[in-house]
Design an enzyme around this catalytic site. Structure first.
Site, PDB file in Angstrom:
ATOM      1  N   HIS A   1      50.579  -0.076  83.128  1.00 31.37           N
ATOM      2  CA  HIS A   1      50.252   0.784  84.273  1.00 31.37           C
ATOM      3  C   HIS A   1      48.828   1.309  84.149  1.00 31.37           C
ATOM      4  O   HIS A   1      48.208   1.213  83.094  1.00 31.37           O
ATOM      5  CB  HIS A   1      51.246   1.945  84.424  1.00 31.37           C
ATOM      6  CG  HIS A   1      51.274   2.932  83.294  1.00 31.37           C
ATOM      7  ND1 HIS A   1      52.121   2.828  82.223  1.00 31.37           N
ATOM      8  CD2 HIS A   1      50.560   4.064  83.082  1.00 31.37           C
ATOM      9  CE1 HIS A   1      51.931   3.852  81.404  1.00 31.37           C
ATOM     10  NE2 HIS A   1      50.981   4.625  81.887  1.00 31.37           N
TER      11      HIS A   1
ATOM     12  N   HIS B   1      43.776   6.748  82.140  1.00 37.05           N
ATOM     13  CA  HIS B   1      43.984   5.716  81.119  1.00 37.05           C
ATOM     14  C   HIS B   1      44.559   4.449  81.734  1.00 37.05           C
ATOM     15  O   HIS B   1      45.075   4.460  82.845  1.00 37.05           O
ATOM     16  CB  HIS B   1      44.891   6.207  79.974  1.00 37.05           C
ATOM     17  CG  HIS B   1      46.277   6.612  80.392  1.00 37.05           C
ATOM     18  ND1 HIS B   1      46.596   7.902  80.750  1.00 37.05           N
ATOM     19  CD2 HIS B   1      47.423   5.907  80.506  1.00 37.05           C
ATOM     20  CE1 HIS B   1      47.887   7.968  81.055  1.00 37.05           C
ATOM     21  NE2 HIS B   1      48.421   6.769  80.929  1.00 37.05           N
TER      22      HIS B   1
ATOM     23  N   GLU C   1      50.545   5.520  87.614  1.00 35.20           N
ATOM     24  CA  GLU C   1      50.910   6.851  87.148  1.00 35.20           C
ATOM     25  C   GLU C   1      49.894   7.833  87.720  1.00 35.20           C
ATOM     26  O   GLU C   1      48.693   7.543  87.730  1.00 35.20           O
ATOM     27  CB  GLU C   1      50.867   6.898  85.611  1.00 35.20           C
ATOM     28  CG  GLU C   1      51.212   8.260  85.013  1.00 35.20           C
ATOM     29  CD  GLU C   1      51.162   8.270  83.487  1.00 35.20           C
ATOM     30  OE1 GLU C   1      50.557   7.356  82.879  1.00 35.20           O
ATOM     31  OE2 GLU C   1      51.728   9.204  82.891  1.00 35.20           O
TER      32      GLU C   1
END
Ligand code: CO
Length: 134
Positions: free
Chosen positions: A79, A7, A130
């Protein structure tokens, strides 16, 4: 080592408004909001055919998103999340390469119930990264 883009996360001041933009203006499918007190955020996932957009709204007094929104008043990309097969092996490889793993280097359980780690933006082209175990 990194696999699929899981994502892209966008920090927002007003989750309701952001959901309306994605649902009503862009015509995307938007999940219900979930509070994640241990991460200091409320999250909504926008489900796209090939990836997801994570909308993040600050939750609580010392949310990391609140500080981001002080610097980015209109919100913005916070992020990107890449999948890895083995998060411990990935972490050990990154540390060996000199990258900084945030939060002491121990994975936390992320928004999808899977272990995640965050990597220092200064080591990754100015972008907070991440990693999520696939
Ligand atoms: Co994320």
């Amino acid at each position: 080592m990194i696999g699929r883009l899981n994502h892209v996360a966008i920090a927002v001041r007003d989750l309701e408004k952001a959901c309306a933009v994605y649902r009503d203006t862009l015509g995307a499918r938007v999940s219900p909001a979930v509070q994640q007190p241990e991460h200091g955020v409320t999250t909504v996932f926008v489900e796209l055919p090939n990836t997801k957009i994570e909308l993040l709204e600050p939750l609580g007094a010392d949310s990391p998103i609140a500080r981001f929104l002080e610097r980015n008043a209109d919100g913005g990309i916070h992020h990107v999340c890449y999948e890895v097969d083995d998060i411990i092996a990935a972490r050990d490889h990154l540390v060996e390469k000199g990258a900084r793993v945030l939060g002491g280097g121990e994975p936390k359980i992320g928004a999808h119930g899977k272990p995640v780690l965050f990597l220092h933006p200064k080591d990754f082209c100015g972008t907070l990264v991440e990693l999520e175990q696939a």
